[in-house]
Design a protein around this motif. Structure first.
Motif, PDB file in Angstrom:
ATOM      1  N   THR A   1       1.311   9.331  -6.321  1.00 32.58           N
ATOM      2  CA  THR A   1       1.609  10.643  -5.744  1.00 32.58           C
ATOM      3  C   THR A   1       2.678  11.055  -6.787  1.00 32.58           C
TER       4      THR A   1
ATOM      5  N   THR B   1       6.585  17.771  -0.066  1.00 31.79           N
ATOM      6  CA  THR B   1       6.189  16.689  -0.787  1.00 31.79           C
ATOM      7  C   THR B   1       6.823  16.505  -2.337  1.00 31.79           C
TER       8      THR B   1
ATOM      9  N   LEU C   1       0.944  -1.258   0.105  1.00 33.64           N
ATOM     10  CA  LEU C   1      -0.111  -0.116   0.131  1.00 33.64           C
ATOM     11  C   LEU C   1       0.962   1.249  -0.098  1.00 33.64           C
ATOM     12  N   ARG C   2       2.045   1.199   0.757  1.00 34.10           N
ATOM     13  CA  ARG C   2       2.809   2.524   0.953  1.00 34.10           C
ATOM     14  C   ARG C   2       3.458   2.703  -0.495  1.00 34.10           C
ATOM     15  N   GLU C   3       3.898   1.680  -1.209  1.00 31.17           N
ATOM     16  CA  GLU C   3       4.640   1.742  -2.403  1.00 31.17           C
ATOM     17  C   GLU C   3       3.629   2.309  -3.465  1.00 31.17           C
ATOM     18  N   ARG C   4       2.425   2.008  -3.297  1.00 26.86           N
ATOM     19  CA  ARG C   4       1.192   2.061  -4.347  1.00 26.86           C
ATOM     20  C   ARG C   4       0.882   3.494  -4.089  1.00 26.86           C
ATOM     21  N   LYS C   5       0.809   4.288  -3.078  1.00 29.09           N
ATOM     22  CA  LYS C   5       0.532   5.545  -2.644  1.00 29.09           C
ATOM     23  C   LYS C   5       1.550   6.295  -3.410  1.00 29.09           C
ATOM     24  N   LYS C   6       2.901   6.164  -2.935  1.00 30.08           N
ATOM     25  CA  LYS C   6       4.120   6.928  -3.294  1.00 30.08           C
ATOM     26  C   LYS C   6       4.039   7.038  -5.063  1.00 30.08           C
TER      27      LYS C   6
ATOM     28  N   ASN D   1      10.045  15.544  -2.479  1.00 30.73           N
ATOM     29  CA  ASN D   1      10.249  14.139  -1.971  1.00 30.73           C
ATOM     30  C   ASN D   1      10.582  13.009  -3.339  1.00 30.73           C
TER      31      ASN D   1
END
Length: 225
Positions: free
Chosen positions: A22, A57, A14-19, A60
């Protein structure tokens, strides 16, 4: 231009998909703003606001404003490299590369408008176009390295599709075959996209893509009269 496909976005946790989502949102915002106003008039603040994130962001994901126009999906090259290396051993280098590229281009028809805008942005700005060409050449070199590594791993220069035996000037060891294959495959993708763009009502993009690679695999025989 390698915008992130839905297939690519679906990978990882999930974290990677959100990154990835974005980064894709920031890149799309940058391209659309630049296409409308000109890249030189677009600020990091405007890109961030359009994507619904903070300026912090933004940094990032991109080292500079220009990176958002050029380096759209930094992970695409790594995904294709991994796909080439992980493809079944019975596939020729050309087939392995075709499948890796097809996976990245699965959403090509949906991304077509954004690709067109991206090309418009780059061609309107000489320094961005130069950076884009440099990024393309670097990606092509990475693919060539992956092809060479695959050839070494599945039988070296005598493996399927190498077209040369050990010690030949055209063997994998010289780097000529991997470089040529990566360059030809890139040209095949551009040709597929150009042809499909002009004949969208006749066939789906991936059908055109596979037809182009079939012609390459057959040695580009002249069409019958």
């Amino acid at each position: 231009m390698q915008l992130m496909s839905e297939r690519g976005a679906a990978g990882g946790g999930l974290r990677e998909r959100k990154k990835r989502a974005t980064r894709a949102a920031l890149a799309e915002a940058a391209v659309r703003l630049a296409a409308e106003h000109g890249a030189e008039k677009v600020t990091v603040e405007a890109i961030s606001a359009a994507a619904g994130v903070s300026v912090r962001t933004f940094f990032n994901y991109f080292d500079s404003r220009d990176d958002a126009f050029v380096v759209v999906d930094a992970d695409a090259g790594a995904r294709m490299r991994r796909a080439v290396l992980d493809a079944p051993a019975e596939l020729s280098p050309l087939e392995a590369l075709r499948e890796a590229m097809a996976a990245e281009l699965a959403e090509a028809e949906q991304q077509h408008e954004l690709w067109r805008l991206h090309a418009k942005v780059l061609h309107a700005s000489p320094h961005l176009l130069a950076r884009g060409v440099g990024a393309h050449m670097a990606a092509e070199a990475d693919l060539a390295d992956a092809i060479a590594e695959r050839l070494r791993g599945v039988g070296g220069t005598s493996g399927p599709g190498s077209g040369a035996g050990p010690g030949s000037v055209t063997g994998a060891g010289s780097g000529l075959y991997p470089r040529l294959l990566a360059a030809v495959a890139g040209a095949a993708v551009r040709t597929s996209m150009d042809h499909w763009s002009a004949h969208q009502e006749e066939a789906a993009f991936l059908d055109v893509f596979h037809e182009v690679f079939t012609l390459l695999a057959a040695g580009l025989p002249a069409p019958s009269a």
